[in-house]
Design a protein around this motif. Structure first.
Motif, PDB file in Angstrom:
ATOM      1  N   ARG A  11       0.834  -1.203   0.000  1.00  0.00           N
ATOM      2  CA  ARG A  11       0.000   0.000   0.000  1.00  0.00           C
ATOM      3  C   ARG A  11       0.871   1.257   0.000  1.00  0.00           C
ATOM      4  O   ARG A  11       0.614   2.203  -0.741  1.00  0.00           O
ATOM      5  N   GLU A  12       1.911   1.251   0.823  1.00  0.00           N
ATOM      6  CA  GLU A  12       2.796   2.420   0.878  1.00  0.00           C
ATOM      7  C   GLU A  12       3.529   2.618  -0.451  1.00  0.00           C
ATOM      8  O   GLU A  12       3.736   3.742  -0.904  1.00  0.00           O
ATOM      9  N   HIS A  13       3.884   1.513  -1.122  1.00  0.00           N
ATOM     10  CA  HIS A  13       4.578   1.611  -2.406  1.00  0.00           C
ATOM     11  C   HIS A  13       3.662   2.219  -3.475  1.00  0.00           C
ATOM     12  O   HIS A  13       4.077   3.101  -4.238  1.00  0.00           O
ATOM     13  N   VAL A  14       2.410   1.763  -3.500  1.00  0.00           N
ATOM     14  CA  VAL A  14       1.462   2.277  -4.489  1.00  0.00           C
ATOM     15  C   VAL A  14       1.169   3.754  -4.237  1.00  0.00           C
ATOM     16  O   VAL A  14       1.145   4.568  -5.170  1.00  0.00           O
ATOM     17  N   HIS A  15       0.975   4.118  -2.982  1.00  0.00           N
ATOM     18  CA  HIS A  15       0.693   5.525  -2.678  1.00  0.00           C
ATOM     19  C   HIS A  15       1.916   6.411  -2.937  1.00  0.00           C
ATOM     20  O   HIS A  15       1.776   7.567  -3.335  1.00  0.00           O
ATOM     21  N   GLY A  16       3.109   5.839  -2.740  1.00  0.00           N
ATOM     22  CA  GLY A  16       4.311   6.581  -3.100  1.00  0.00           C
ATOM     23  C   GLY A  16       4.384   6.848  -4.597  1.00  0.00           C
ATOM     24  O   GLY A  16       4.774   7.939  -5.039  1.00  0.00           O
ATOM     25  N   PHE A  17       3.965   5.867  -5.401  1.00  0.00           N
ATOM     26  CA  PHE A  17       3.906   6.031  -6.854  1.00  0.00           C
ATOM     27  C   PHE A  17       2.920   7.143  -7.238  1.00  0.00           C
ATOM     28  O   PHE A  17       3.221   8.008  -8.078  1.00  0.00           O
ATOM     29  N   LEU A  18       1.760   7.171  -6.583  1.00  0.00           N
ATOM     30  CA  LEU A  18       0.764   8.206  -6.879  1.00  0.00           C
ATOM     31  C   LEU A  18       1.270   9.589  -6.472  1.00  0.00           C
ATOM     32  O   LEU A  18       1.035  10.580  -7.178  1.00  0.00           O
ATOM     33  N   ARG A  19       1.966   9.677  -5.346  1.00  0.00           N
ATOM     34  CA  ARG A  19       2.530  10.968  -4.941  1.00  0.00           C
ATOM     35  C   ARG A  19       3.594  11.437  -5.926  1.00  0.00           C
ATOM     36  O   ARG A  19       3.709  12.628  -6.227  1.00  0.00           O
ATOM     37  N   ASP A  20       4.370  10.492  -6.440  1.00  0.00           N
ATOM     38  CA  ASP A  20       5.408  10.847  -7.416  1.00  0.00           C
ATOM     39  C   ASP A  20       4.778  11.356  -8.712  1.00  0.00           C
ATOM     40  O   ASP A  20       5.289  12.290  -9.339  1.00  0.00           O
ATOM     41  N   LEU A  21       3.673  10.756  -9.142  1.00  0.00           N
ATOM     42  CA  LEU A  21       2.967  11.250 -10.328  1.00  0.00           C
ATOM     43  C   LEU A  21       2.569  12.710 -10.140  1.00  0.00           C
ATOM     44  O   LEU A  21       2.730  13.542 -11.040  1.00  0.00           O
ATOM     45  N   HIS A  22       2.058  13.016  -8.944  1.00  0.00           N
ATOM     46  CA  HIS A  22       1.663  14.399  -8.647  1.00  0.00           C
ATOM     47  C   HIS A  22       2.870  15.319  -8.696  1.00  0.00           C
ATOM     48  O   HIS A  22       2.816  16.432  -9.224  1.00  0.00           O
ATOM     49  N   GLY A  23       3.999  14.840  -8.158  1.00  0.00           N
ATOM     50  CA  GLY A  23       5.209  15.656  -8.175  1.00  0.00           C
ATOM     51  C   GLY A  23       5.762  15.871  -9.572  1.00  0.00           C
ATOM     52  O   GLY A  23       6.401  16.896  -9.837  1.00  0.00           O
ATOM     53  N   GLN A  24       5.514  14.932 -10.482  1.00  0.00           N
ATOM     54  CA  GLN A  24       5.985  15.060 -11.864  1.00  0.00           C
ATOM     55  C   GLN A  24       5.063  15.919 -12.720  1.00  0.00           C
ATOM     56  O   GLN A  24       5.340  16.144 -13.897  1.00  0.00           O
ATOM     57  N   GLY A  25       3.948  16.402 -12.149  1.00  0.00           N
ATOM     58  CA  GLY A  25       3.057  17.290 -12.892  1.00  0.00           C
ATOM     59  C   GLY A  25       1.768  16.652 -13.364  1.00  0.00           C
ATOM     60  O   GLY A  25       0.939  17.321 -13.980  1.00  0.00           O
ATOM     61  N   LEU A  26       1.556  15.358 -13.100  1.00  0.00           N
ATOM     62  CA  LEU A  26       0.310  14.698 -13.491  1.00  0.00           C
ATOM     63  C   LEU A  26      -0.641  14.772 -12.298  1.00  0.00           C
ATOM     64  O   LEU A  26      -0.550  13.995 -11.348  1.00  0.00           O
ATOM     65  N   ARG A  27      -1.578  15.725 -12.331  1.00  0.00           N
ATOM     66  CA  ARG A  27      -2.481  15.953 -11.211  1.00  0.00           C
ATOM     67  C   ARG A  27      -3.614  14.933 -11.254  1.00  0.00           C
ATOM     68  O   ARG A  27      -4.542  15.061 -12.044  1.00  0.00           O
ATOM     69  N   VAL A  28      -3.530  13.943 -10.415  1.00  0.00           N
ATOM     70  CA  VAL A  28      -4.550  12.893 -10.378  1.00  0.00           C
ATOM     71  C   VAL A  28      -5.443  13.127  -9.163  1.00  0.00           C
ATOM     72  O   VAL A  28      -4.973  13.043  -8.024  1.00  0.00           O
ATOM     73  N   PRO A  29      -6.726  13.421  -9.347  1.00  0.00           N
ATOM     74  CA  PRO A  29      -7.609  13.665  -8.207  1.00  0.00           C
ATOM     75  C   PRO A  29      -7.855  12.394  -7.406  1.00  0.00           C
ATOM     76  O   PRO A  29      -7.607  11.276  -7.869  1.00  0.00           O
ATOM     77  N   VAL A  30      -8.379  12.582  -6.208  1.00  0.00           N
ATOM     78  CA  VAL A  30      -8.611  11.447  -5.303  1.00  0.00           C
ATOM     79  C   VAL A  30      -9.576  10.451  -5.924  1.00  0.00           C
ATOM     80  O   VAL A  30      -9.414   9.233  -5.758  1.00  0.00           O
ATOM     81  N   SER A  31     -10.566  10.933  -6.653  1.00  0.00           N
ATOM     82  CA  SER A  31     -11.552  10.021  -7.242  1.00  0.00           C
ATOM     83  C   SER A  31     -10.889   9.061  -8.239  1.00  0.00           C
ATOM     84  O   SER A  31     -11.203   7.875  -8.272  1.00  0.00           O
TER      85      SER A  31
END
Length: 371
Positions: A11-31
């Motif tokens: 779970r922590e690995h997947v959420h880390g991947f999602l946070r990295d996407l946000h940091g790279q400029g891909l704004r992924v909403p919670v939904s």
């Protein structure tokens, strides 16, 4: 490692991947993140390639998003085997056909498309926050107010007014003036039908796929309501809402903020056809469209049956003086209206143009003024 510890680590690995996407400029909403996680649970990917395409179909909405997503995925999960990009992957290139009963996909797109990139079916009821206008936006609004009066087409008034020249003799005025000269007619007075601005009807899409542009469109509507005499403004997402009165407030931020109490379907699903048909089903609303300059601000991504949308737009075109369709997608020079909804209504639209913010709206107003 216990099963609970392994689950926590994954779970922590997947959420880390999602946070990295946000940091790279891909704004992924919670939904969308929620749909991604639900898809993993439902599909049970067996390797990195399956996981890659689950993420690509739920977290990205354009090829530009995919260019950010791919290298980030490779850093966190390793390289996925090559696979051609499906032609119907992205909603701005081709619109998927509506699903019937029994056609449910293994995982659905995020309701409402909160990133402002997808059109959806579901309704989101809440209070949207449209934010405040920046200094640059206020400067463009001032320019818009100066240009709008000369940009709106005019029409001859039905009422006759006193004028220097005109085809009608003003008998009543002549008789009144002749009393001062003992019955002599000194000046022949005339009447004319002066020109006045046509009514303007604004129909603004506030659905999830238009989230990035709705605030700018509403500020543009505020400028129109403030400087023109006859303007009517409606918003639509999953329902139709008349917002003319709240936009009469003097300050643009106060007016747009007041809409959060009125426009409750913002950032939700898209029902363009039913919303326009609801407008046309009201006799009072039809009067507002008759002879008016009709401007629809929408991406045209209708997810349902395009026939109601086609019929409604055709009738709006017949009722109004001109029907303009302004979409943020047309700001891309390579844009082609190939989705089912836009392809169906294109023949009823007088002009299709690209408007994504106040500056591009100002350019279109200048074009109207020149015409």
């Amino acid at each position: 490692m216990t099963e609970r510890a392994l689950v926590a680590r994954v779970r922590e690995h997947v959420h880390g991947f999602l946070r990295d996407l946000h940091g790279q400029g891909l704004r992924v909403p919670v939904s969308k993140q929620r749909v991604f996680l639900q898809a993993i649970e439902a599909a049970g990917p067996r390797d990195a390639t399956e996981l890659y395409w689950i993420g690509a179909s739920t977290l990205t909405a354009s090829r530009a998003d995919l260019e950010v997503y791919s290298p980030t995925f490779e850093r966190w999960f390793g390289a996925a085997r090559a696979r051609p990009v499906p032609e119907r992957e992205f909603p701005d290139e081709e619109e998927p056909a509506p699903r019937g009963k029994g056609d449910e996909a293994p995982f659905a797109a995020a309701p409402g498309g909160e990133a402002g990139l997808e059109a959806g079916f579901s309704e989101r009821v809440g209070r949207p926050a449209f934010g405040t206008a920046s200094r640059d936006e206020r400067a463009v609004l001032a320019l818009l107010r100066r240009e709008l009066r000369g940009a709106v087409p005019t029409v001859r008034s039905r009422r006759r007014r006193p004028a220097r020249r005109g085809p009608w003799i003003d008998v009543a005025r002549i008789c009144r003036e002749s009393r001062r000269s003992h019955g002599e007619i000194v000046t022949l007075r005339r009447r004319n039908r002066p020109r006045r601005q046509r009514r303007v009807l604004l129909l603004i899409d506030v659905s999830g796929s238009m989230k990035q542009h709705s605030a700018a469109y509403l500020r543009f509507a505020h400028a129109m309501v403030g400087c023109l005499d006859r303007v009517e403004v409606f918003t639509f997402g999953t329902r139709l809402t008349r917002v003319t009165e709240p936009l009469r407030a003097r300050d643009v931020d106060a007016a747009v903020a007041a809409l959060s109490e009125v426009v409750l379907d913002a950032e939700g699903g898209t029902r363009i056809g039913p919303s326009l048909q609801e407008f046309l089903g009201n006799a009072r609303h039809v009067t507002m469209a008759r002879g008016a300059l009709v401007i629809v601000l929408s991406d045209g991504l209708e997810r349902g049956d395009p026939l109601p949308m086609e019929a409604a737009v055709r009738r709006l075109s017949l009722l109004g003086h001109r029907l303009l369709w302004w979409t943020p997608l047309a700001c891309d020079p390579a844009y082609q209206p190939v989705t089912r909804g836009m392809a169906a209504v294109l023949g009823s639209v007088d002009a299709l143009a690209g408007v994504r913010d106040l500056r591009t709206a100002y350019e279109q107003v200048q074009t109207l003024a020149r015409e």
